[in-house]
Design a protein around this motif. Structure first.
Motif, PDB file in Angstrom:
ATOM      1  N   GLN A  78      46.811  38.519  42.040  1.00 53.56           N
ATOM      2  CA  GLN A  78      47.889  39.734  41.616  1.00 53.56           C
ATOM      3  C   GLN A  78      48.713  39.393  40.554  1.00 53.56           C
ATOM      4  O   GLN A  78      49.042  40.294  39.452  1.00 53.56           O
ATOM      5  N   LYS A  79      49.103  38.268  40.396  1.00 56.81           N
ATOM      6  CA  LYS A  79      49.760  37.545  39.312  1.00 56.81           C
ATOM      7  C   LYS A  79      49.101  37.573  38.071  1.00 56.81           C
ATOM      8  O   LYS A  79      49.760  37.492  36.866  1.00 56.81           O
ATOM      9  N   GLU A 137      45.487  37.573  35.555  1.00 59.29           N
ATOM     10  CA  GLU A 137      44.254  37.923  34.978  1.00 59.29           C
ATOM     11  C   GLU A 137      42.873  37.060  35.254  1.00 59.29           C
ATOM     12  O   GLU A 137      43.172  36.022  34.212  1.00 59.29           O
ATOM     13  N   LEU A 191      44.944  35.008  46.960  1.00 64.28           N
ATOM     14  CA  LEU A 191      45.081  36.525  46.865  1.00 64.28           C
ATOM     15  C   LEU A 191      46.469  36.942  45.764  1.00 64.28           C
ATOM     16  O   LEU A 191      46.595  37.608  44.904  1.00 64.28           O
ATOM     17  N   GLU A 192      47.398  35.941  46.253  1.00 69.77           N
ATOM     18  CA  GLU A 192      48.640  36.074  45.244  1.00 69.77           C
ATOM     19  C   GLU A 192      48.523  35.846  43.942  1.00 69.77           C
ATOM     20  O   GLU A 192      49.023  36.470  43.002  1.00 69.77           O
TER      21      GLU A 192
END
Length: 69
Positions: free
Chosen positions: A42-43, A45, A38-39
């Motif tokens: 977020q970082k 694409e 999930l991290e």
């Protein structure tokens, strides 16, 4: 630029095997837990996610819903 694929699996050997096969054609990001996956979402694409649905302390359907968000 190559498409980015995120591979999530708690088994490091599986991660490395998949990465070696796929990285010939795609940019591969790996994560060895739900949280790290999930991290990375977020970082980066991400164009595609390959995941082991049997991860420690993870409800499979809830995880899919989290990934979709």
């Amino acid at each position: 630029m190559n498409k980015k694929i995120l591979i999530i699996d708690d088994e490091k050997e599986s991660l490395e095997i998949c990465k070696r096969i796929i990285e010939e054609r795609y940019y591969v990001i790996i994560a060895d837990s739900k949280e790290k996956g999930l991290e990375q979402l977020q970082k980066n694409e991400i164009n595609c996610i390959l995941t082991d649905l049997v991860l420690p302390n993870v409800c499979e359907l809830e995880f899919i819903e989290e990934l979709q968000k």
